[in-house]
Motif scaffolding. Structure first.
Motif, PDB file in Angstrom:
ATOM      1  N   ILE A  86      12.050  51.039  49.341  1.00  9.69           N
ATOM      2  CA  ILE A  86      12.794  52.129  48.691  1.00  9.69           C
ATOM      3  C   ILE A  86      12.253  53.492  49.122  1.00  9.69           C
ATOM      4  N   VAL A  87      10.936  53.636  49.155  1.00 15.52           N
ATOM      5  CA  VAL A  87      10.327  54.895  49.579  1.00 15.52           C
ATOM      6  C   VAL A  87      10.679  55.187  51.045  1.00 15.52           C
ATOM      7  N   SER A  88      10.556  54.184  51.901  1.00 12.74           N
ATOM      8  CA  SER A  88      10.831  54.352  53.334  1.00 12.74           C
ATOM      9  C   SER A  88      12.293  54.696  53.577  1.00 12.74           C
ATOM     10  N   TYR A  89      13.177  53.962  52.920  1.00 14.77           N
ATOM     11  CA  TYR A  89      14.607  54.205  53.106  1.00 14.77           C
ATOM     12  C   TYR A  89      15.000  55.567  52.545  1.00 14.77           C
ATOM     13  N   SER A  90      14.376  55.966  51.438  1.00 17.64           N
ATOM     14  CA  SER A  90      14.654  57.291  50.857  1.00 17.64           C
ATOM     15  C   SER A  90      14.248  58.400  51.816  1.00 17.64           C
ATOM     16  N   ALA A  91      13.128  58.240  52.502  1.00 17.56           N
ATOM     17  CA  ALA A  91      12.700  59.232  53.493  1.00 17.56           C
ATOM     18  C   ALA A  91      13.707  59.296  54.636  1.00 17.56           C
ATOM     19  N   ASN A  92      14.165  58.143  55.095  1.00 15.53           N
ATOM     20  CA  ASN A  92      15.184  58.058  56.136  1.00 15.53           C
ATOM     21  C   ASN A  92      16.444  58.799  55.684  1.00 15.53           C
ATOM     22  N   LEU A  93      16.892  58.482  54.500  1.00 13.78           N
ATOM     23  CA  LEU A  93      18.097  59.104  53.953  1.00 13.78           C
ATOM     24  C   LEU A  93      17.894  60.608  53.776  1.00 13.78           C
ATOM     25  N   GLY A  94      16.680  61.012  53.402  1.00 13.34           N
ATOM     26  CA  GLY A  94      16.375  62.439  53.245  1.00 13.34           C
ATOM     27  C   GLY A  94      16.567  63.202  54.549  1.00 13.34           C
ATOM     28  N   ILE A  95      16.160  62.597  55.660  1.00 12.51           N
ATOM     29  CA  ILE A  95      16.356  63.219  56.980  1.00 12.51           C
ATOM     30  C   ILE A  95      17.845  63.379  57.264  1.00 12.51           C
ATOM     31  N   VAL A  96      18.608  62.339  57.004  1.00 13.10           N
ATOM     32  CA  VAL A  96      20.049  62.367  57.270  1.00 13.10           C
ATOM     33  C   VAL A  96      20.732  63.415  56.386  1.00 13.10           C
ATOM     34  N   ILE A  97      20.393  63.447  55.118  1.00 11.85           N
ATOM     35  CA  ILE A  97      21.010  64.413  54.191  1.00 11.85           C
ATOM     36  C   ILE A  97      20.618  65.840  54.561  1.00 11.85           C
ATOM     37  N   ALA A  98      19.348  66.050  54.930  1.00 16.29           N
ATOM     38  CA  ALA A  98      18.909  67.387  55.345  1.00 16.29           C
ATOM     39  C   ALA A  98      19.681  67.846  56.580  1.00 16.29           C
ATOM     40  N   ALA A  99      19.865  66.941  57.526  1.00 16.16           N
ATOM     41  CA  ALA A  99      20.620  67.289  58.730  1.00 16.16           C
ATOM     42  C   ALA A  99      22.068  67.622  58.379  1.00 16.16           C
ATOM     43  N   MET A 100      22.656  66.832  57.500  1.00 17.06           N
ATOM     44  CA  MET A 100      24.035  67.101  57.086  1.00 17.06           C
ATOM     45  C   MET A 100      24.136  68.456  56.398  1.00 17.06           C
ATOM     46  N   SER A 101      23.145  68.772  55.575  1.00 16.66           N
ATOM     47  CA  SER A 101      23.127  70.066  54.890  1.00 16.66           C
ATOM     48  C   SER A 101      23.032  71.222  55.881  1.00 16.66           C
ATOM     49  N   ALA A 102      22.406  70.969  57.020  1.00 12.66           N
ATOM     50  CA  ALA A 102      22.269  71.983  58.063  1.00 12.66           C
ATOM     51  C   ALA A 102      23.485  72.004  58.997  1.00 12.66           C
ATOM     52  N   GLY A 103      24.484  71.172  58.684  1.00  9.51           N
ATOM     53  CA  GLY A 103      25.688  71.146  59.494  1.00  9.51           C
ATOM     54  C   GLY A 103      25.642  70.180  60.662  1.00  9.51           C
ATOM     55  N   ILE A 104      24.605  69.367  60.723  1.00  8.64           N
ATOM     56  CA  ILE A 104      24.491  68.384  61.811  1.00  8.64           C
ATOM     57  C   ILE A 104      25.082  67.081  61.283  1.00  8.64           C
TER      58      ILE A 104
END
Length: 151
Positions: A86-104
């Motif tokens: 859960i911690v590992s997948y959450s970090a993965n998802l955090g990267i994806v969400i951060a990128a999406m928030s930046a328009g990527i």
């Protein structure tokens, strides 16, 4: 320094085994996802079934082969494995969400970075928290040695 040098071959070998297990559980999980889709189970059920199968295979192979944990099945180890996922997948998802928030959006490199972070966290969690040699109680897991942290 000698202690660090002597630990490296063992750690490297263990990392390679962890990677091999990751490839196997990914192949199994993806096969089950594709089978579920072919059977008409839909994206969510197929994905959940694939991840469940891959995580289960990964748990048992990592326990016996990668980290050579002795003894029988212990529920505490499985719980720590789930927490680490859960911690590992959450970090993965955090990267994806951060990128999406930046328009990527829909950028494969973002997913690669997230997957690399997931793998590093999952390996460290597995080696320092999940498959702690000695015992299966929460105290042993809590006192596991993380790099750079005095215990």
């Amino acid at each position: 320094m000698d202690r660090m040098r002597s630990a490296l071959p063992s750690d490297f070998s263990r990392m390679l085994r962890f990677g091999a297990v990751g490839l196997l559980n990914t192949a199994l999980g993806y096969t089950i996802i594709l089978t579920g889709l072919w059977l008409g189970l839909g994206d969510i059920v197929s994905n959940a079934a694939g991840y469940a199968a891959g995580l289960t295979l990964g748990f048992f192979l990592n326990r016996r082969w990668t980290f050579t944990a002795a003894g029988g099945f212990r529920p505490g180890t499985a719980v720590r494995y789930a927490i680490t996922f859960i911690v590992s997948y959450s970090a993965n998802l955090g990267i994806v969400i951060a990128a999406m928030s930046a328009g990527i959006i829909e950028n494969p490199f973002v997913h690669l970075v997230g997957n690399c972070l997931y793998t590093v966290i999952f390996y460290l969690g597995s080696s320092r928290f999940v498959f702690v040699s000695g015992s299966d109680d929460a105290v042993a897991a809590t006192n596991a040695k993380w790099p750079g942290v005095a215990t």
